[in-house]
Scaffold this active site. Structure first.
Site, PDB file in Angstrom:
ATOM      1  CD1 TRP A   1      -1.544  35.665  40.933  1.00 29.33           C
ATOM      2  CD2 TRP A   1      -2.818  37.111  39.821  1.00 29.33           C
ATOM      3  NE1 TRP A   1      -1.621  36.829  41.679  1.00 29.33           N
ATOM      4  CE2 TRP A   1      -2.392  37.737  41.016  1.00 29.33           C
ATOM      5  CE3 TRP A   1      -3.637  37.832  38.936  1.00 29.33           C
ATOM      6  CZ2 TRP A   1      -2.747  39.041  41.362  1.00 29.33           C
ATOM      7  CZ3 TRP A   1      -3.992  39.139  39.278  1.00 29.33           C
ATOM      8  CH2 TRP A   1      -3.548  39.732  40.469  1.00 29.33           C
TER       9      TRP A   1
ATOM     10  N   GLY B   1      -3.511  39.419  48.328  1.00 28.53           N
ATOM     11  CA  GLY B   1      -4.696  40.234  48.541  1.00 28.53           C
ATOM     12  C   GLY B   1      -5.850  39.799  47.670  1.00 28.53           C
TER      13      GLY B   1
ATOM     14  CE  LYS C   1      -6.620  33.364  49.079  1.00 27.00           C
ATOM     15  NZ  LYS C   1      -7.044  33.121  47.682  1.00 27.00           N
TER      16      LYS C   1
ATOM     17  CB  THR D   1     -11.101  33.519  48.150  1.00 27.51           C
ATOM     18  OG1 THR D   1     -10.025  34.422  47.942  1.00 27.51           O
ATOM     19  CG2 THR D   1     -10.727  32.183  47.543  1.00 27.51           C
TER      20      THR D   1
ATOM     21  CB  SER E   1     -12.780  31.517  44.168  1.00 26.11           C
ATOM     22  OG  SER E   1     -12.153  30.608  45.050  1.00 26.11           O
ATOM     23  NE  ARG E   2      -7.282  28.445  39.002  1.00 34.10           N
ATOM     24  CZ  ARG E   2      -5.998  28.473  38.685  1.00 34.10           C
ATOM     25  NH1 ARG E   2      -5.141  27.685  39.319  1.00 34.10           N
ATOM     26  NH2 ARG E   2      -5.562  29.283  37.738  1.00 34.10           N
TER      27      ARG E   2
END
Length: 340
Positions: free
Chosen positions: A11, A139, A194, A251, A257-258
């Site tokens: 990221w 987000g 989340k 996610t 998504s990890r």
């Protein structure tokens, strides 16, 4: 203007590249000399983004003072577990230079033991004048999609809306759109919690459950995230926005998504320690599950899905028994967000 990006993972690397694309000078700080050398010489970061070519104007460094020098903004993109120690280091450099940049955080998590949000950690480590400028960046966003210029919308939240608008201005472009918000509590909790629900979504996929089950998890997941957020002072509408249901959807449904991949491996029968070792990257939801378990008990807020995920991760609970436990709970009113 110059922006310092702290954290050379996927990221951080993509956001550094985006800022250069927008015409800014960027220095990307990390703690690995081989990664910095690769970014500066080959303009790649293959461990995190195997197919991504980084703009040659992105300069990577292990020198924190040089990275921060003359920066108008400092963007933290580091794991939650490292936030406090890095914040201390940054605060020390700024105290020495007298600089007052805008602070921005794209980290999503809760600190272990203290259960503090990122803004609270920043508030502990920086003078009030700097901490009050903090903008939270959150987000539905996977680095892999932003790297290909997939259309992405995020939220930037701050107590000072002018600072949020400043961050909005330096990041927005033809494929990246930001909306401002003044509800830092809701934006931070949505972004952190989340990840816990996404582990559950991965588990369901690994077990072979279908779309109905995943939809139930997502919608009931946002309900319990909202309950805790409201208890802690968040605006309920925030959880219906980008940093709430938006981030939860992406996610819980993406192989990028990890947290989802971690849950998927668990659902297929792998052990947590092996999953984390093989991942080679931080899975924020694992630590956040423990913090959420403790925080929800402290606040007397019921979070049954998060509690089941906690038991699977930390008490070696059987996944099938946890699913049965959830399905056999007493019937509830769907819209009673305040409590149960």
């Amino acid at each position: 203007m110059k922006i310092a990006v702290l954290g050379a993972g996927s990221w951080g690397t993509v956001l550094a590249d985006l800022l250069v694309h927008n015409g800014h000078q960027v220095m990307l700080w990390g703690n690995s000399q081989p990664v910095a050398d690769e970014i500066n010489q080959a303009h790649t970061n293959r461990h995190y983004l195997p197919e991504f070519a980084i703009d040659p104007a992105v300069e990577a460094s292990l020198d924190l003072e040089a990275t921060l020098a003359d920066a108008a903004g400092i963007l933290f993109v580091i794991p939650t577990a490292a936030m406090r120690i890095v914040a201390k280091q940054v605060a020390a450099v700024l105290a020495k230079t007298g600089a007052k940049p805008i602070l921005i955080s794209a980290t999503k998590g809760l600190e272990q033991n203290s259960h503090k949000r990122i803004s609270q950690i920043i508030g502990d480590e920086f003078p009030a004048e700097l901490a009050q400028s903090l903008v939270i960046f959150s987000g539905p966003s996977h680095a892999e999609d932003v790297a290909t210029h997939d259309i992405t919308s995020l939220t930037v939240a701050s107590e000072n809306i002018k600072d949020a608008e400043w961050v909005q201005g330096i990041f927005m472009n033809e494929y990246f759109r930001l909306y401002t918000n003044d509800d830092m509590v809701g934006v931070e909790l949505g972004g952190a919690l989340k990840n816990v629900i996404a582990i559950g979504a991965g588990v369901l996929h690994g077990l072979g459950y279908g779309d109905n089950t995943k939809a139930a998890l997502i919608t009931r997941g946002i309900a319990e995230i909202s309950r805790l957020g409201i208890e802690l002072g968040a605006n309920p509408l925030t959880f219906m926005g980008l940093s709430g249901i938006g981030d939860l959807i992406v996610t819980c449904t993406s192989v990028h998504s990890r947290n989802w991949r971690c849950g998927n491996a668990l659902g297929q029968g792998q052990k947590l320690a092996d999953v984390l070792t093989n991942m080679g990257m931080v899975v924020e939801g694992v630590g956040t599950a423990k913090a959420a378990h403790e925080l929800s008990a402290q606040c007397n807020v019921e979070m049954p899905i998060s509690e089941s995920i906690y038991r699977v991760l930390y008490e070696d609970a059987d996944v099938h028994e946890e699913i049965d436990r959830l399905m056999q709970r007493k019937g509830k009113r769907e819209l009673d967000f305040q409590r149960y």
